[in-house]
Write a protein that holds these residues in place. Structure first.
Motif, short mmCIF file in Angstrom:
data_model
loop_
_atom_site.label_atom_id
_atom_site.label_comp_id
_atom_site.label_asym_id
_atom_site.label_seq_id
_atom_site.Cartn_x
_atom_site.Cartn_y
_atom_site.Cartn_z
N SER A 70 53.17 51.95 99.60
CA SER A 70 54.41 51.74 98.85
C SER A 70 55.42 50.97 99.68
N LEU A 71 56.29 50.27 98.99
CA LEU A 71 57.40 49.58 99.64
C LEU A 71 58.59 49.60 98.69
N GLU A 72 59.78 49.53 99.26
CA GLU A 72 60.98 49.33 98.45
C GLU A 72 61.69 48.08 98.93
N LEU A 73 61.83 47.14 98.04
CA LEU A 73 62.53 45.90 98.32
C LEU A 73 63.98 46.02 97.89
N SER A 74 64.85 45.36 98.63
CA SER A 74 66.28 45.34 98.31
C SER A 74 66.76 43.90 98.23
N CYS A 75 67.77 43.67 97.42
CA CYS A 75 68.37 42.35 97.33
C CYS A 75 69.88 42.51 97.21
N LEU A 76 70.58 42.04 98.21
CA LEU A 76 72.04 42.07 98.22
C LEU A 76 72.54 40.76 97.62
N VAL A 77 73.38 40.89 96.62
CA VAL A 77 73.83 39.73 95.84
C VAL A 77 75.32 39.51 96.03
N SER A 78 75.73 38.29 96.25
CA SER A 78 77.15 37.94 96.31
C SER A 78 77.39 36.67 95.52
N GLY A 79 78.65 36.52 95.13
CA GLY A 79 79.01 35.31 94.39
C GLY A 79 78.98 35.46 92.89
N LEU B 171 62.70 42.88 85.47
CA LEU B 171 64.12 42.55 85.30
C LEU B 171 64.89 43.79 84.88
N ILE B 172 66.17 43.75 85.17
CA ILE B 172 67.02 44.86 84.78
C ILE B 172 68.31 44.28 84.19
N GLU B 173 68.59 44.69 82.97
CA GLU B 173 69.78 44.20 82.29
C GLU B 173 71.03 44.80 82.93
N ALA B 174 72.17 44.26 82.58
CA ALA B 174 73.43 44.77 83.12
C ALA B 174 73.64 46.25 82.78
N ASP B 175 73.08 46.67 81.65
CA ASP B 175 73.23 48.08 81.26
C ASP B 175 72.15 48.97 81.86
N GLY B 176 71.28 48.40 82.69
CA GLY B 176 70.27 49.18 83.37
C GLY B 176 68.91 49.22 82.69
N ASP B 177 68.79 48.58 81.55
CA ASP B 177 67.52 48.58 80.82
C ASP B 177 66.49 47.71 81.55
N PRO B 178 65.34 48.29 81.94
CA PRO B 178 64.35 47.53 82.70
C PRO B 178 63.22 46.96 81.82
N THR B 179 62.61 45.91 82.31
CA THR B 179 61.41 45.35 81.70
C THR B 179 60.47 44.94 82.81
N TYR B 180 59.17 45.16 82.59
CA TYR B 180 58.16 44.85 83.61
C TYR B 180 57.06 43.99 83.02
N THR B 181 56.47 43.15 83.85
CA THR B 181 55.26 42.47 83.42
C THR B 181 54.08 43.43 83.56
N ASP B 182 53.02 43.12 82.85
CA ASP B 182 51.86 44.00 82.88
C ASP B 182 51.30 44.17 84.29
N SER C 108 55.76 50.10 89.46
CA SER C 108 57.01 49.61 90.03
C SER C 108 58.20 50.12 89.26
N THR C 109 59.32 50.26 89.97
CA THR C 109 60.58 50.65 89.34
C THR C 109 61.68 49.73 89.85
N ILE C 110 62.34 49.07 88.92
CA ILE C 110 63.49 48.24 89.28
C ILE C 110 64.76 49.04 89.02
N SER C 111 65.71 48.93 89.91
CA SER C 111 66.96 49.65 89.76
C SER C 111 68.09 48.82 90.35
N GLN D 90 61.09 49.22 93.72
CA GLN D 90 60.20 50.20 94.35
C GLN D 90 58.80 49.92 93.84
N MET D 91 57.88 49.70 94.76
CA MET D 91 56.51 49.41 94.39
C MET D 91 55.58 50.43 95.02
N SER D 92 54.65 50.94 94.24
CA SER D 92 53.67 51.90 94.74
C SER D 92 52.28 51.48 94.28
#
Length: 118
Positions: A17-26, A50-61, A67-70, A81-83
């Motif tokens: 498992s791994l958890e990736l992070s992305c810090l966004v600015s601008g 992908l994760i919408e602004a309201d938190g709704d996630p979508t994943y490819t097959d 995986s969990t996007i948050s 989060q990938m397992s």
């Protein structure tokens, strides 16, 4: 100015498992849809979650169920989060606003390498 900084990649064995992070600015982060993309050697960059602004996630097959996007808007950070990782998950992972393409989006970060060995 727009900046995307990915981190958390590494080398793991299959099943790990791994958890990736992305810090966004601008951006006004809490108002935008964000996505994780990956690019394997010799292949095109593809969106995997992908994760919408309201938190709704979508994943490819290819990652659904593993995986969990948050997002944490107060930290302007999106996570993946990938397992149960597989060798075919080996790629450089990037984050960007939903719908970004290599041709049309100018602010790709450096990405974070994920390597899964069998």
């Amino acid at each position: 100015q727009v900046q995307l900084v990915e981190s958390g990649g590494g080398s793991v064995q299959a099943g790990g498992s791994l958890e990736l992070s992305c810090l966004v600015s601008g951006y006004t982060f809490g108002t935008i849809c964000m996505a994780w993309f990956r690019q394997a050697p010799g292949k095109e960059r593809e969106a995997v979650a992908l994760i919408e602004a309201d938190g709704d996630p979508t994943y490819t097959d290819s990652v659904k169920g593993r995986s969990t996007i948050s997002r944490v808007n107060s930290k302007s950070t999106v996570y993946l989060q990938m397992s149960s990782l597989k060798p075919e998950d080996t790629a450089v992972y990037y984050c960007a606003p939903c719908g970004a393409t290599v041709r049309t989006y100018a602010y790709w970060g450096q990405g974070t390498q994920v390597t899964v060995s069998s």
